[in-house]
Scaffold this motif. Structure first.
Motif, PDB file in Angstrom:
ATOM      1  N   ALA A 183       0.597  -1.346   0.223  1.00 57.27           N
ATOM      2  CA  ALA A 183       0.356   0.286   0.309  1.00 57.27           C
ATOM      3  C   ALA A 183       1.215   0.795   0.482  1.00 57.27           C
ATOM      4  O   ALA A 183       0.598   1.941  -0.151  1.00 57.27           O
ATOM      5  N   ALA A 184       1.858   1.007   0.718  1.00 60.55           N
ATOM      6  CA  ALA A 184       2.346   3.225   1.150  1.00 60.55           C
ATOM      7  C   ALA A 184       3.501   2.551  -0.276  1.00 60.55           C
ATOM      8  O   ALA A 184       3.439   4.196  -0.758  1.00 60.55           O
ATOM      9  N   THR A 185       4.104   1.860  -1.185  1.00 63.82           N
ATOM     10  CA  THR A 185       4.285   1.926  -2.473  1.00 63.82           C
ATOM     11  C   THR A 185       3.692   2.114  -2.915  1.00 63.82           C
ATOM     12  O   THR A 185       3.909   2.657  -4.208  1.00 63.82           O
ATOM     13  N   ARG A 186       2.519   1.346  -3.708  1.00 59.83           N
ATOM     14  CA  ARG A 186       1.767   2.152  -4.248  1.00 59.83           C
ATOM     15  C   ARG A 186       1.311   3.665  -4.097  1.00 59.83           C
ATOM     16  O   ARG A 186       0.975   4.484  -5.131  1.00 59.83           O
ATOM     17  N   ARG A 187       1.165   4.281  -2.675  1.00 58.35           N
ATOM     18  CA  ARG A 187       0.873   5.542  -2.715  1.00 58.35           C
ATOM     19  C   ARG A 187       2.105   6.796  -3.300  1.00 58.35           C
ATOM     20  O   ARG A 187       1.909   7.143  -3.066  1.00 58.35           O
ATOM     21  N   ILE A 188       3.066   5.871  -2.721  1.00 57.95           N
ATOM     22  CA  ILE A 188       4.209   6.951  -3.163  1.00 57.95           C
ATOM     23  C   ILE A 188       4.252   7.074  -4.932  1.00 57.95           C
ATOM     24  O   ILE A 188       4.788   8.339  -5.501  1.00 57.95           O
ATOM     25  N   ALA A 189       4.280   5.528  -5.775  1.00 58.25           N
ATOM     26  CA  ALA A 189       4.141   5.818  -7.368  1.00 58.25           C
ATOM     27  C   ALA A 189       3.128   6.576  -7.595  1.00 58.25           C
ATOM     28  O   ALA A 189       3.244   6.831  -8.717  1.00 58.25           O
ATOM     29  N   ARG A 190       2.206   7.200  -6.210  1.00 53.26           N
ATOM     30  CA  ARG A 190       1.625   8.018  -7.279  1.00 53.26           C
ATOM     31  C   ARG A 190       1.928   9.309  -7.382  1.00 53.26           C
ATOM     32  O   ARG A 190       1.396   9.590  -8.390  1.00 53.26           O
ATOM     33  N   GLY A 191       2.897   9.649  -6.856  1.00 47.11           N
ATOM     34  CA  GLY A 191       3.538  11.402  -7.466  1.00 47.11           C
ATOM     35  C   GLY A 191       3.745  11.216  -8.872  1.00 47.11           C
ATOM     36  O   GLY A 191       4.619  10.197  -8.909  1.00 47.11           O
ATOM     37  N   ILE A 192       4.212  12.170  -9.675  1.00 49.21           N
ATOM     38  CA  ILE A 192       4.848  12.469 -10.864  1.00 49.21           C
ATOM     39  C   ILE A 192       6.066  13.862 -10.643  1.00 49.21           C
ATOM     40  O   ILE A 192       6.119  13.436 -11.270  1.00 49.21           O
ATOM     41  N   ASP A 193       5.578  14.592  -9.714  1.00 53.08           N
ATOM     42  CA  ASP A 193       6.826  15.012  -9.545  1.00 53.08           C
ATOM     43  C   ASP A 193       7.437  14.898  -8.021  1.00 53.08           C
ATOM     44  O   ASP A 193       7.294  14.111  -7.323  1.00 53.08           O
ATOM     45  N   LEU A 194       8.509  16.461  -7.982  1.00 55.30           N
ATOM     46  CA  LEU A 194       9.228  15.349  -6.932  1.00 55.30           C
ATOM     47  C   LEU A 194       8.201  16.074  -5.553  1.00 55.30           C
ATOM     48  O   LEU A 194       8.148  14.887  -4.291  1.00 55.30           O
ATOM     49  N   ASP A 195       7.408  17.750  -5.809  1.00 58.74           N
ATOM     50  CA  ASP A 195       7.052  17.413  -4.006  1.00 58.74           C
ATOM     51  C   ASP A 195       5.840  16.637  -3.805  1.00 58.74           C
ATOM     52  O   ASP A 195       5.723  16.219  -2.763  1.00 58.74           O
ATOM     53  N   GLU A 196       4.787  15.928  -4.929  1.00 57.79           N
ATOM     54  CA  GLU A 196       4.247  14.297  -4.953  1.00 57.79           C
ATOM     55  C   GLU A 196       4.707  13.121  -4.467  1.00 57.79           C
ATOM     56  O   GLU A 196       4.346  12.609  -3.540  1.00 57.79           O
ATOM     57  N   ILE A 197       5.811  12.991  -4.275  1.00 61.90           N
ATOM     58  CA  ILE A 197       6.697  12.273  -4.209  1.00 61.90           C
ATOM     59  C   ILE A 197       7.372  11.912  -2.523  1.00 61.90           C
ATOM     60  O   ILE A 197       6.635  11.008  -2.004  1.00 61.90           O
ATOM     61  N   VAL A 198       7.978  12.907  -2.255  1.00 66.75           N
ATOM     62  CA  VAL A 198       7.679  13.721  -1.022  1.00 66.75           C
ATOM     63  C   VAL A 198       7.325  13.647  -0.051  1.00 66.75           C
ATOM     64  O   VAL A 198       6.900  12.777   1.114  1.00 66.75           O
ATOM     65  N   MET A 199       5.825  13.676  -0.025  1.00 64.11           N
ATOM     66  CA  MET A 199       4.581  13.687   0.418  1.00 64.11           C
ATOM     67  C   MET A 199       4.228  12.325   0.703  1.00 64.11           C
ATOM     68  O   MET A 199       3.439  12.416   1.353  1.00 64.11           O
ATOM     69  N   GLY A 200       4.325  11.737  -0.415  1.00 63.84           N
ATOM     70  CA  GLY A 200       3.941  10.428  -0.536  1.00 63.84           C
ATOM     71  C   GLY A 200       4.568   9.556   0.685  1.00 63.84           C
ATOM     72  O   GLY A 200       3.502   8.514   0.763  1.00 63.84           O
ATOM     73  N   LEU A 201       5.644   9.846   0.082  1.00 61.32           N
ATOM     74  CA  LEU A 201       6.272   8.778   1.380  1.00 61.32           C
ATOM     75  C   LEU A 201       5.794   9.430   2.630  1.00 61.32           C
ATOM     76  O   LEU A 201       6.128   8.626   3.865  1.00 61.32           O
ATOM     77  N   CYS A 202       5.821  10.492   3.033  1.00 60.20           N
ATOM     78  CA  CYS A 202       5.659  10.674   4.663  1.00 60.20           C
ATOM     79  C   CYS A 202       4.146  10.087   4.946  1.00 60.20           C
ATOM     80  O   CYS A 202       3.619  10.114   5.861  1.00 60.20           O
ATOM     81  N   ARG A 203       3.377  10.790   4.038  1.00 54.04           N
ATOM     82  CA  ARG A 203       1.863   9.966   4.272  1.00 54.04           C
ATOM     83  C   ARG A 203       1.707   8.831   4.526  1.00 54.04           C
ATOM     84  O   ARG A 203       0.887   7.976   5.163  1.00 54.04           O
ATOM     85  N   ALA A 204       2.332   8.205   3.924  1.00 54.82           N
ATOM     86  CA  ALA A 204       2.286   6.383   3.830  1.00 54.82           C
ATOM     87  C   ALA A 204       2.644   5.633   5.192  1.00 54.82           C
ATOM     88  O   ALA A 204       2.671   4.672   5.409  1.00 54.82           O
ATOM     89  N   THR A 205       4.267   6.936   5.620  1.00 51.28           N
ATOM     90  CA  THR A 205       4.851   6.809   6.601  1.00 51.28           C
ATOM     91  C   THR A 205       4.467   7.067   8.610  1.00 51.28           C
ATOM     92  O   THR A 205       4.171   6.016   8.765  1.00 51.28           O
ATOM     93  N   VAL A 206       3.680   7.729   8.372  1.00 53.55           N
ATOM     94  CA  VAL A 206       3.547   8.828   9.365  1.00 53.55           C
ATOM     95  C   VAL A 206       1.645   8.636   9.560  1.00 53.55           C
ATOM     96  O   VAL A 206       1.278   9.252   8.595  1.00 53.55           O
ATOM     97  N   PRO A 207       1.487   7.867  10.691  1.00 58.89           N
ATOM     98  CA  PRO A 207       1.445   7.798  12.208  1.00 58.89           C
ATOM     99  C   PRO A 207       1.740   6.018  11.509  1.00 58.89           C
ATOM    100  O   PRO A 207       2.014   5.653  12.957  1.00 58.89           O
ATOM    101  N   THR A 208       1.726   5.576  10.965  1.00 57.42           N
ATOM    102  CA  THR A 208       1.822   4.124  11.141  1.00 57.42           C
ATOM    103  C   THR A 208       3.101   2.989  11.062  1.00 57.42           C
ATOM    104  O   THR A 208       2.804   2.176  11.330  1.00 57.42           O
ATOM    105  N   PHE A 209       3.684   3.587  10.460  1.00 55.47           N
ATOM    106  CA  PHE A 209       5.170   3.556  10.203  1.00 55.47           C
ATOM    107  C   PHE A 209       5.869   4.283  11.500  1.00 55.47           C
ATOM    108  O   PHE A 209       6.764   3.365  12.386  1.00 55.47           O
TER     109      PHE A 209
END
Length: 709
Positions: free
Chosen positions: A153-179
């Motif tokens: 689920a987290a990698t799918r969330r990260i893969a949604r981003g197409i630009d730099l900010d979206e990818i970094v935001m995807g990593l943050c949202r998939a990580t906090v607070p779950t992981f």
């Protein structure tokens, strides 16, 4: 979010699935409660879970009294016979079949054999039901499955981003607070692009510190509602910039690529170097922080720090694998985003340089333009427009459309636009310009096709000459509010070859507006081109009605109104739009003479210019105009063999044009003290506001402008 929401979403990462229990509010992954077990143990009551031996009083077999599994269909061979003798079924001997073998949990104990399996069965049930494990700890098999689901689920969330900010935001949202409770993301500044391999020291800059507020968390199945209060701000205090030394501990950890705990030997020195003095006091002790390098295709491009608070269980060794997956997917996504950003930048620069940066301000006409790409992610197209000043205060209006929406189409568009500018400088008729463009397109390739419309407006005669090469016809909006589609021979597209182009000359009254456009404005999947042209004509009429019959609509506002006619499904193609408002030059502001190429021509030119200035009330400019007219006419008479033309135009400036039949253009040079000539253009250059020379098909025109007194 309220507690009801937490109950509705048992897992921390995805929607509820069969066999997934409620969330452990202090751990990283969901737990497996007693109520959720494998099918074989699902029906066991409390007595069996506490160690009662099956087959003894109070024990329950895997099948219910009605012969059904508690979680499935009737057992093989089970039927109404279990309800009583009146529903008895034939025996196995009678039917020639064998009874199904019972499940291991239901094998009866053979007393006195010493082989009773009650202890093994009870032990197996405890293992399946989670009994016998430390309180609050989930089963390892279930925990590994949860990790896999979370990583997916987290990698799918990260893969949604197409630009730099979206990818970094995807990593943050998939990580906090779950992981983790917080995350720090550092990236190289600047980020390397493609095969670039920067050498020496490099800088890591804090890209994002995330403690996502509850209001920003979504419910798309990747994140759970907040389980704990948000950590205080000092929890994520860190340096904004970090200079990575090649021989430092941080560089050594980054070269290792693999995530490490904060208490690892290398990380103890690397984390203070990364986070700075402000971040050292707030780094959790032990295995509550993970430092994960972010490695792209060839280089380490940053680092991510995952943090957990003391109220939450520490990271486990398997969590290093999760951090590695998150870091790898994020780094590769960032690498691709940087490459995509560079390509988009190149495409945008290419498109911008191919189109005119600014429009000229020719005499007697006002211009406005618009360009809209088909989509923000594909800004490159083959549409272009141009406005080219011509000798005699005329202006060439060009709009064209190259087939395709690629870098190749944009490159071909640039070549055709440059060719059109060169041909316009030769003052060729519109049909000749299209003919040479057609030849140029054939030289570029057999499949290089484009449509083009070329028009020349003369503000003195109030006439316009138009030639068309397969392009949608222009629309003329008159001063009274009437809009008409001009009847221009369509012609064949550029690149077909072997066709003639025909030009027509039409009236261009003062106050009228000519609209040139590409087919993206009037044609889409939802409408054909002629329907779109009629809608455009009606839109112009409606816009003109708002300003009244005596006042034309403002040019910029008119362009915006025209683009507003586009619907949601009408952006299938890029759009180029060029609007020209014809002001013209009144006959009373034009003075025109023919001068024979004689020695007396300069003197006669001075007298004619003096009279025109007196008629216009510009006597203060007499001395300057007489001097410059005399110099230019003298140079023309010296080499001309046919009559020389002299024209004065009074607009916001005073413009003088001298034409002859000699194609060679004059050049400004520094005359020596002994030279008898060569100072005429020097005087023109010093006294005139602007000046220039343009080659014509019949010779040349030298012109200059002076500011009106």
């Amino acid at each position: 979010m309220d507690s009801t929401r937490v109950t509705e979403h048992p897992t921390s990462f995805e929607r509820p699935q069969p066999g997934v229990g409620p969330v452990d509010h202090h751990g990283a992954f969901p737990l497996a409660p007693d109520a959720v077990r494998s099918p074989g143990a699902a029906a066991l009551p409390a007595q069996a879970r506490s160690g009662e031996t099956p087959g003894t009083p109070g024990a329950v077999t895997p099948y219910g009294a009605d012969g059904r599994r508690p979680d499935g269909p009737p057992a093989p061979g089970a039927g109404p016979a279990a309800a009583g003798p009146e529903h008895s079924q034939p025996s196995a001997a009678e039917t020639g079949t064998h009874r199904p073998r019972p499940a291991p949990e239901s094998i009866p104990v053979q007393p006195g054999t010493g082989q009773d399996r009650a202890p093994q069965v009870a032990e197996g049930l405890e293992r399946r039901s989670g009994q016998g494990l430390p309180a609050g700890r989930p089963m390892p098999m279930r925990r590994d499955g949860d990790r896999l689901r979370y990583v997916g689920a987290a990698t799918r969330r990260i893969a949604r981003g197409i630009d730099l900010d979206e990818i970094v935001m995807g990593l943050c949202r998939a990580t906090v607070p779950t992981f983790s409770d917080a995350i720090l993301v550092y990236l190289r500044d600047p980020l390397p692009v493609g095969d670039e391999r920067p050498s020496g020291d490099f800088v890591l800059r804090l890209r994002r510190t995330d403690r996502i507020p509850a209001a920003e968390r979504d419910a798309d199945g990747v994140l759970s509602p907040p389980l704990l209060p948000e950590p205080p701000a000092p929890f994520t205090a860190a340096a904004e910039r970090c200079d990575v030394r090649p021989d430092g501990a941080l560089a050594e950890v980054l070269r290792g690529v693999r995530p490490v705990f904060a208490d690892a030997p290398g990380a103890r020195a690397a984390l203070p170097e990364l986070l700075g003095e402000a971040g050292v006091p707030v780094v959790p002790v032990g295995q509550r922080a993970i430092l994960a390098p972010l490695r792209g295709r060839r280089l380490v491009i940053g680092a991510a720090v995952f943090l957990r608070r003391a109220e939450r269980p520490a990271f486990e060794s398997e969590d290093l694998l999760v951090a590695a997956q998150l870091a790898t997917h994020s780094a590769l996504g960032i690498d691709k985003a940087v490459l995509y950003g560079r390509e988009a930048y190149i495409a945008d620069e290419l498109q911008r340089t191919m189109l005119p940066e600014t429009l000229p301000n020719p005499t007697g006409v006002r211009l406005a333009s618009r360009y809209l790409p088909a989509a923000e992610t594909a800004r490159v197209g083959g549409d272009w427009y141009d406005a080219i000043p011509l000798p005699g205060s005329r202006v060439a209006l060009v709009v064209g459309d190259v087939m395709g929406h690629s870098m190749t189409s944009a490159a071909i568009m640039g070549q055709l636009r440059t060719t059109a500018q060169t041909l316009a400088g030769l003052d060729l008729p519109p049909q000749e310009v299209l003919h040479h463009l057609d030849e140029q397109a054939q030289r570029l390739g057999t499949d290089r096709m484009a449509t083009c419309l070329y028009a020349v407006y003369d503000p003195v005669t109030h006439r316009i000459t138009i030639a068309n090469a397969g392009h949608p016809p222009p629309v003329l909006l008159h001063l009274g509010g009437r809009a008409e589609v001009l009847k221009v021979p369509p012609g064949a597209p550029i690149g077909v070859g072997g066709v003639d182009f025909e030009a027509v000359e039409l009236d261009a009254p003062a106050g009228a507006t000519l609209l040139l456009y590409t087919d993206g404005l009037v044609e889409s999947r939802l409408r054909d081109v002629w329907t779109g042209i009629e809608q455009l004509r009606e839109k112009l009429v409606a816009t003109a009605r708002l300003t009244g019959a005596d006042h034309p609509p403002p040019l910029e506002a008119l362009c915006d109104e025209v683009l507003d006619m586009l619907g949601p499904g009408d952006r299938d193609d890029d759009i180029a739009l060029l609007a020209a408002r014809f002001d013209g030059i009144a006959p009373s502001d034009v003075a025109y003479w023919y001068l024979d190429p004689e020695d007396s021509a300069p003197g006669r030119a001075r007298r004619l210019a003096r009279r025109a200035l007196a008629r216009w009330g510009l006597e203060d400019m007499t001395d300057s105009v007489e001097l410059l007219v005399s110099e230019v006419v003298t140079n023309a008479v010296r080499y001309a063999s046919r009559p020389v033309t002299l024209r004065l135009l009074r607009t916001d400036v005073l413009r003088c044009e001298v034409g002859d039949d000699v194609p060679q253009l004059p050049r400004l040079r520094q005359a020596r003290a002994t030279d008898e000539d060569g100072r005429g253009l020097y005087l023109v250059n010093r006294l005139a506001r602007r000046w220039g020379a343009t080659r014509l098909s019949t010779g040349k025109v030298v012109w200059f402008e002076l500011n009106r007194a």
